[in-house]
Every structure is written in structure tokens, then in C-alpha cells.
Scaffold this active site. Sequence first.
Site, mmCIF file in Angstrom:
data_model
loop_
_atom_site.group_PDB
_atom_site.id
_atom_site.type_symbol
_atom_site.label_atom_id
_atom_site.label_comp_id
_atom_site.label_asym_id
_atom_site.label_seq_id
_atom_site.Cartn_x
_atom_site.Cartn_y
_atom_site.Cartn_z
ATOM 1 N N ASP A 298 9.077 2.526 0.024
ATOM 2 C CA ASP A 298 8.091 3.169 0.745
ATOM 3 C C ASP A 298 8.204 2.959 2.016
ATOM 4 O O ASP A 298 7.838 1.704 2.460
ATOM 5 C CB ASP A 298 6.596 2.919 0.174
ATOM 6 C CG ASP A 298 5.765 3.624 1.039
ATOM 7 O OD1 ASP A 298 6.062 4.316 1.864
ATOM 8 O OD2 ASP A 298 4.503 3.677 0.334
ATOM 9 N N LYS B 248 4.000 8.674 9.247
ATOM 10 C CA LYS B 248 3.708 8.222 10.593
ATOM 11 C C LYS B 248 4.798 8.574 11.427
ATOM 12 O O LYS B 248 4.847 9.659 12.101
ATOM 13 C CB LYS B 248 3.798 6.513 10.261
ATOM 14 C CG LYS B 248 2.469 6.157 9.261
ATOM 15 C CD LYS B 248 2.062 4.866 9.417
ATOM 16 C CE LYS B 248 0.811 4.669 8.351
ATOM 17 N NZ LYS B 248 0.849 3.879 7.148
ATOM 18 N N TYR C 274 0.650 -1.151 -0.107
ATOM 19 C CA TYR C 274 -0.049 0.262 0.063
ATOM 20 C C TYR C 274 1.125 1.272 -0.029
ATOM 21 O O TYR C 274 1.972 1.462 0.980
ATOM 22 C CB TYR C 274 -1.041 0.108 1.223
ATOM 23 C CG TYR C 274 -1.773 1.031 1.450
ATOM 24 C CD1 TYR C 274 -2.876 1.446 0.437
ATOM 25 C CD2 TYR C 274 -1.701 2.153 2.260
ATOM 26 C CE1 TYR C 274 -3.762 2.402 0.493
ATOM 27 C CE2 TYR C 274 -2.547 3.222 2.456
ATOM 28 C CZ TYR C 274 -3.562 3.441 1.736
ATOM 29 O OH TYR C 274 -4.477 4.451 1.567
HETATM 30 C C1 LIG Z 1 0.100 4.600 6.046
HETATM 31 C C2 LIG Z 1 1.061 4.304 4.293
HETATM 32 C C3 LIG Z 1 1.018 5.339 3.452
HETATM 33 C C4 LIG Z 1 0.125 6.373 3.437
HETATM 34 O O1 LIG Z 1 0.359 7.424 4.218
HETATM 35 P P1 LIG Z 1 -1.038 8.318 4.888
HETATM 36 O O2 LIG Z 1 -0.282 9.196 5.771
HETATM 37 O O3 LIG Z 1 -1.905 7.456 5.534
HETATM 38 O O4 LIG Z 1 -1.372 8.969 3.585
HETATM 39 C C5 LIG Z 1 1.751 5.139 2.254
HETATM 40 N N1 LIG Z 1 2.812 3.916 2.455
HETATM 41 C C6 LIG Z 1 2.882 3.058 3.311
HETATM 42 C C7 LIG Z 1 3.753 2.140 3.481
HETATM 43 C C8 LIG Z 1 2.033 3.140 4.536
HETATM 44 O O5 LIG Z 1 2.083 2.190 5.489
#
Ligand SMILES: *Cc1c(COP(=O)(O)O)cnc(C)c1O
Length: 428
Positions: free
Chosen positions: A239, A267, A144
Site C-alpha cells: 500500500d 495522494k 491503515y
Molecule cells: C491515505 C491512505 C489510504 C486511504 O486513502 P484515501 O484516499 O483517504 O481513501 C490508504 N492507505 C494508505 C497507506 C494511506 O495513507
Amino acid sequence: MNTSKSSELFAEAQKHIPGGVNSPVRAFRSVGRDPLYIASAKGSKIYDVDGNEFIDYIGSWGPMIHGHANERIINAIKDAAENSTSFGASSEKEIVLAQLVKKFVPAIEMIRMVNSGTEATMSAMRLARGFTGREKIIKFEGCYHGHGDSFLSKAGSGVATLGLPDSPGVTRSTAADTLNAKFNDIASVEVLIEQHPGSIAAVFIEPVAGNMGCVMAGKAFLQKLRDLCTAEGIVLIFDEVMSGFRVARGGAQELYGINADLTTFGKIIGGGLPVGAYGGRRDIMQLIAPSGPVYQAGTLSGNPLAMTAGIETLLAIDEDPDFYRTLGDACEYLYDGFRSNLADLKLDYTLNTCGSMFTLFFSSEAVTDFDSAKTSNTAKFAAYFNHMLENGIYLPPSQFEACFVSTAHTREDVDETVVANRISLEFL
Ligand SMILES: *Cc1c(COP(=O)(O)O)cnc(C)c1O
């Protein structure tokens, strides 16, 4: 357990907010109950509006590595707020956070702050396209990368929980530029590159995936992916919105000893306030406006409160040389408890862990990719989730999410969790 006030609020919310929630992962739909409405949280504990107390393993989906309402972070935010909540102008804290991230993650030569992980990945994608002059991207099934149009095919997290293969509203031409490979399967990447010679701008990967549940990339796979991208002039983008500052001080890149060209953060970098960031090679990053032609902007980017929360979060890590060892030891104690419960009860479910991230998959198969994650018995997971909740443990309401442990989780918390885990497994 009485959750009547939460249910009343949820009924009201559904009149005003689609599905009653501002992010789909908060709905408890896949576990067959109403979401809890949270009144407060402190340390490892979270409290709902009906006065129930839980040990929290969601941790706001990752940011709360020091636990909730950490005194140091809260006090710094209060102080910063006195000086205004936003300037829309440069402030020194932006530099301090940039320097801290560079200190933690050596592959970051320059960094740009944004407001969410989604914004970070969308911006990194545009930048990689601008840098290479190519249009297609490769991602992996079950990973994701936020809710940007290009990333919503075979995506993890809420998309996987709701069983959506892709989303309406994404144009065919956008979807056609996203190619899906299989996690931990280098041949699936090679095939895509052969099929689209000279047209892949970037490969996006969660090196430690958390959004199909916790699934680690194999080291040899990740190294081959690095080599392949280098050979093909493809921008490799890690990511690390979830894994950054979580699985190690320098994120997955430190854990594997493999550097990305660009990295996205979110995060933990915002310590519970809305922050994302993307950074990496100077030659690529310098293409961003105003130093280069790739446009990306943000009214609230580098916000002083958000920078403050991020700085204090990282400083609290930086000042403790044993931070990850201490956290890791607490986690191993928890995982040992879960494993011995499984052994005692003769259950062969799969516990995947990486540092303070873990997922108990209700599958007897090794979970190494999205297909194997989907062999999990989600009905059993839902029953387990509900028993855990009744026993005071707040888990993500989906099989396809990771749980997070913080430094605020005590031995007693962990012991209580292991007992709840045993009781909940016995019920299945
Ligand atoms: C949470 C997450 C996102 C998206 O971040 P948001 O702050 O919710 O937009 C993208 N990549 C990874 C790996 C994530 O865990």
C-alpha cells in the site's frame, strides 16, 4: 492567536456534518481544540479564515509534494476544465498517467485508476481474492489501508487516534477474514499462515508506514515477507498510497529494492485531486473486468481534471533528476535542527524519518511497530501540537500521523520551524 471565525464555523458545521468534519482526522479532538477552517494555501503556507498564517506540514495528508497551488499544476487544471470536467468516456490522459506510473515504478505492468486510496485497496483485495481463489487477508497492526470494512481492525490513522479497536458495522464474517500480524515481526506472519494453510489471498503492508506515525519496515523483514508470499502463492500488496512518489521516485519498492505483486496508490498520484490507482503484475491485473471476471468500475475514474493534476505532478518530478536529493537535503537540515533541540534540552524523544516524511514520537523507545508507537505520551504530544500551532506551525493533530515536507518549504521556513520546535519543547 485568534481563531474565533474557525470556531464559529465549526459550531455551525456540527449541526449538519457528523462531528463537524468530512474525515475524522481533520477533527482536532485529540489535541483538545476546534479545527481550523482553511481559506487558502500557497506554497508551504496555509491560511485560516481568521487570517492566521502557518507553515504547513500536513500537505493535505501527503499529496502536496510540490507545495500548495503550484502554478504549473493549477494552470493545467484550468486548461483541462475548459474542455469539461468529466466525460465518462476514455481520454488520452489516462494513458499518459498510466505510462508515467509505469516509468516510475517498474513493477507496475498494468494499472487501473480509481478515485481514492480506499477504493484502490478495496479493489486490490477483491482482485487478489479472485486471482488466488482464497478468502483471508493479512494486514499489520497500525497500518491503515482506507476505510474498507476488511481493513478496520487494529488500523492506524484516525482509527488509532480515536482509540477504536475496530468499527461497528463491520460484519463478523468480514472481520474474521482479516488477520493482524505485527509490523516488523516475520514470525507473527508465519504463525498466521500456518494457522490458515492455503487460505491467505493477500498480505497488505505499508512498507513505509505513515499511519501509526512514520515507521519504516526493516529491509530484512520486508525481504522475508516477499519470499514468504512467493513461496505460499500469496499476493503481496504494497500500500503505497502515502509512500508512492514520496519516499523515492519509485516509492518504497525502489528504496528497498523489493517488488510487490500489486501496489496501491493515492495522494501524490492525484496532485491534490481525488485519485487512487492499483496496479502490478499483468497476469493478475488482466483478471479485472472487462478483460477478466473481477468486477470494478467507476463513473468518475480517470477523470480528466484528476489525470491532469496527476500527470503534471509526476512530470514536475520526472523533469528534475535531483528532485528527491534536493528535497531530502532540505529535510535533513530540518531533522538536524530537531535533533539538536532534543539534545540541548536533554530530551530523548524519538524522531523517525524517511525522506520527506517524519514523526516526532513522544517516547524514549525506538518506534518500530504499533505497540512501540503507542508508548508515546499523547498528552505531551497534544501540548506540543498546540504550542507549535501558536508558533505558526501546522502539524497533523495526532501522534499517529506523519508530517510531510514539500519542495516549496524554504530554508527560512525550516529555520522558523526549528525555532518553534525548540520553544514548544521547552514548554513541556
Ligand atoms: C491515505 C491512505 C489510504 C486511504 O486513502 P484515501 O484516499 O483517504 O481513501 C490508504 N492507505 C494508505 C497507506 C494511506 O495513507
